[in-house]
Write an enzyme that holds these catalytic residues in place. Structure first.
Site, mmCIF file in Angstrom:
data_model
loop_
_atom_site.group_PDB
_atom_site.id
_atom_site.type_symbol
_atom_site.label_atom_id
_atom_site.label_comp_id
_atom_site.label_asym_id
_atom_site.label_seq_id
_atom_site.Cartn_x
_atom_site.Cartn_y
_atom_site.Cartn_z
ATOM 1 N N GLY A 149 0.805 -1.214 0.000
ATOM 2 C CA GLY A 149 0.000 0.000 0.000
ATOM 3 C C GLY A 149 0.833 1.257 0.000
ATOM 4 N N LEU A 179 -3.783 -5.393 -5.538
ATOM 5 C CA LEU A 179 -2.710 -4.400 -5.384
ATOM 6 C C LEU A 179 -1.506 -4.958 -4.612
ATOM 7 C CD1 LEU A 179 -2.193 -1.376 -6.029
ATOM 8 C CD2 LEU A 179 -2.915 -0.896 -3.686
ATOM 9 N N ASP A 180 -0.319 -4.757 -5.184
ATOM 10 C CA ASP A 180 0.944 -5.140 -4.516
ATOM 11 C C ASP A 180 1.017 -6.626 -4.185
ATOM 12 O OD1 ASP A 180 1.651 -2.461 -4.610
ATOM 13 O OD2 ASP A 180 0.953 -2.039 -2.582
ATOM 14 N N ALA A 181 0.233 -7.437 -4.870
ATOM 15 C CA ALA A 181 0.199 -8.860 -4.543
ATOM 16 C C ALA A 181 0.596 -9.750 -5.716
ATOM 17 C CB ALA A 181 -1.188 -9.245 -4.044
#
Lengths: 290, 290, 290, 290
Positions: D207, D233-235
């Protein structure tokens, strides 16, 4: 005679002049002998044009006896492609002799890993030129031979060492901070099978007192190097290296303390790579398979 | 005349023979001059018994003019305790000259940091013995002097370099992969003020072609070293080092590519430390303050 | 009564609201009491405006008895500047209790360092919820208390632990891969004095089975974290962290094996920092002096 | 028609259910088509039983036209063994689009490498939601499209982005610190072909504002992560990570400055791996060939 059990899982190491089709013919050979390749890593040294390969194969269900497999490998592949090769069956523990002097950190690290079954070896004995570490050998129930070395007794001491190495059919030797130069005679009996830990980031600070030399030079990083022992001191093929940062605030004593942690980890890693047959030596360099 | 503005934030660097009470008298002195110490780092070299200190102080509210402060510091402290010291006022940008040859990675890295205001310096010019990197200098609007160097013209070239360095009142020089040996004359004009990047983990592989030498030796880690230039080649005080791992699978070309990333980062870190006055040199070693 | 011997070398730790002149008055106080400051490190937390300082002083030749020194320090400095402070005389060994479960690598590492006098502590006993590691305790001649912990016996077990901790006047506890959650009661008795090793790079993969979680996420680097234990699980102030690279080729078992080497080194470093009084805790973070 | 030139050097990427003999039949196939395997790396995901392989082959002297080779590969191998596979001819440069916002360090790093021919790609354009970095694009003579993104214009902006991506036949996208969430529509058009750099050691501090979060938690190591973008997101699958140490003395600003150096190096490494076809994605993880 149950041929099915004769070979199960094996590691095959090969090196030979590089030539087209080697991977194909070798993997084909394994396949035709009912082996399943579960790992293959290969490398070509572009300078010398030498090909290296490490193969893990599973022969479960195959009915080839080991000797027949070896004969056919030699005849169909090795002779034709000029291969140097060796085959290692899983589950056979190599015999590792430990040489130590007075420092105990590498010895403790290796023995505690051994005790936790992290190192799949037998340790028939520990040799030392000092009596100091005998209590640790006792702690771990490993025979300890105190063989003092002086200028006058060096030849005699080595003869005794060699005798023990032969008697116990030792496969490889680990110098766990052994502070004596190993003689050419022992080296020639264990080519690429003596592992040393040097307390510097070789080739920087070869020889004695590397931490003192590193301190004097004002380096910001110190290291440790594990290598196979060759006749030229501290110049053998490097297996593993690691480093740690230091600052102006660290004394020589701090260098030595930080270095101990490097030495034991680097040596243990090198010993593990050797046990797992992940090292090949060529041209005074190592190929380290993943 | 408004004395209050004459000194605001300063960095003071001190070294002197170690003796009891130095920290106390110095911090006291600052306190009495209405300075507030916002950072203090100190070090004693136990071998030579030399004391080093770096002090950041805030003089907001103080009414001492700089010259008076300096006079009193000299008389009351420096003379008494045999101190070498310097005082640097915040906000004064040093002048940094760049020397390059054909490699552009360090130049790009420094100039892009400069452009982002990460490096608080002025860059009056770039000197090169080749014309190749002029377009990059143009990209960043920095004057580029092409001063060819051959065996015959070396003395003349250096005279021209020195002239430029003096004309622009350069404070320090960064050799950003400058492939020429800097002459003793320039070194003596910039003692501990010429920063070089060497593409090896010094003292290993000093001299030319370190990646080739590292490849030949079969090391598992390569490095880069930034150091102040002294007359002895590659032997000056080390400011910063870093390393990265390599394997048998890496070619010399790979070493060089991996090394480039090290070189630019290590050089930029060293340049930043120098700009922030976090380096002190003594006995061919550096104290690097945190 | 020989006052001269009453204090010799001490470490003083201070924290207080930041204010002008603190370094000056404190160093002055030491100086006036005939102490020579041999090390000073300080830090200001800019967010909370808290000042931290660590001072090593040598009082050889001073004739102040410890109690008088402490009284005056309290009255002249601590009261006036609202300081929290502590003074530790060199040579006094803290008492360290070890809590373990079944993993032996951290225990071996700590005990072999202890045996080599690398850790200046006394180890009155080892507590475990399993009998497995008793032979190692025996190897090193340290009392081993097997206190099983089940849901039903947890309270009782903790009472027994606390009793032992008090009886032996333990100063701090090291959880060397102790696989039980320590109760708030024990934590409140040892605030910032229980050191745990967590087998991940916190805050990533807090909780159980971090290597499994790291494997599933496909990270390229794994880590270990040593921290002081607080009531919130795996969320206490971090003392030390380190990492190592992994690849797709590593199995969970490989992660665990590589992790073991991290865990033992990171925990030992944290324990050393604690013993040397180089840690201060504030706001759930640590200041680690150099 | 000179078939001999039709394929020369290729990289073949394969994944399929693991089964006995795959390496053998594939290498055999290459061999029969007069190809010489110059590099082979393979991996078996033990959890899902999926086999991955990367093969570099040299077809100099072979007379198979590319299409015929592909047809036969599909029929004889891919269909039979249920392979997903792709073949990439050497020398064909992929087209890489850059998305940026206001930070310039990653952009500078990528463009300076591009300018030095370190990255074998074409860069048809740079897209940004801000005008700030246009001068850098100009410096390097690359078209710069300023496409502002607000809540109201987001859909429209994305349509414009997609149009450009299609018009220029972009192969993959690099988000070089692009501070907008990429829409599912763009992601679905570029599966595993959008590379992002996240300024933390994921999964820690996913995040926004990761450096602030890391500072608050008091970690001793910070990192950067490059990953393929997925809808979560960001994964997405991690390609590359690296870390650097921090201490209590570093401010958030210092974290950010140190992080910048990580970000640019980690992103550039990931981009290089992608260009060299050394990445394969499976199960939200990457296989990174050596």
């Amino acid at each position: 005679m149950d041929f099915k059990l004769s070979i199960l899982k094996t590691t095959i190491l090969i090196h030979c002049p590089d030539q087209a089709g080697i991977i194909s013919v070798t993997t084909n050979f394994i396949h035709q002998h009912k082996g399943n390749i579960i790992y293959l890593d290969q490398h070509v040294d572009k300078e010398t044009n030498v090909f290296f390969m490490r193969l893990d194969s599973d022969f479960e269900g195959s009915s080839f006896p080991t000797e027949k497999f070896k004969d056919e490998f030699q005849r169909e592949l090795a002779d034709r492609y000029n291969m140097q090769w060796s085959m290692h069956e899983a589950g056979v523990k190599p015999k590792m002799a430990l040489f130590v002097s007075k420092y105990n950190h590498c010895l403790y690290d290796l023995l505690s890993r051994f005790n936790s079954s992290e190192l799949e070896v037998d340790i028939p004995f520990i040799i030392s030129n000092h009596p100091d570490l005998k209590p640790i050998a006792d702690q771990f129930n490993i025979p300890y031979y105190h063989i003092p070395v002086t200028k006058d007794t060096k030849a005699e001491a080595e003869a005794k060492q060699l005798e023990l190495l032969k008697e116990y059919e030792v496969d490889f030797i680990v110098l766990a901070r052994y502070m004596q130069i190993v003689s050419p005679k022992i080296i020639s009996n264990f080519p690429n099978r003596i592992i040393n830990i040097h307390h510097s980031f070789l080739p920087a600070f070869a020889g004695a007192k590397p931490y003192h030399a590193a301190f004097k030079r004002g380096v910001k990083i110190i290291g440790a190097t594990s290598h196979y022992v060759t006749e030229e001191l501290d110049a053998g093929p490097i297996i593993e290296q690691d480093v740690t940062t230091v600052t102006h605030a660290h004394s020589i004593k701090d260098f030595i303390a930080k270095g101990r942690d490097l030495e034991k980890i680097v040596l243990s890693r090198a010993v593990k790579l050797h046990i797992l047959r992940k090292t090949m030596v060529y041209n005074n360099k190592t190929v380290i398979f993943s």
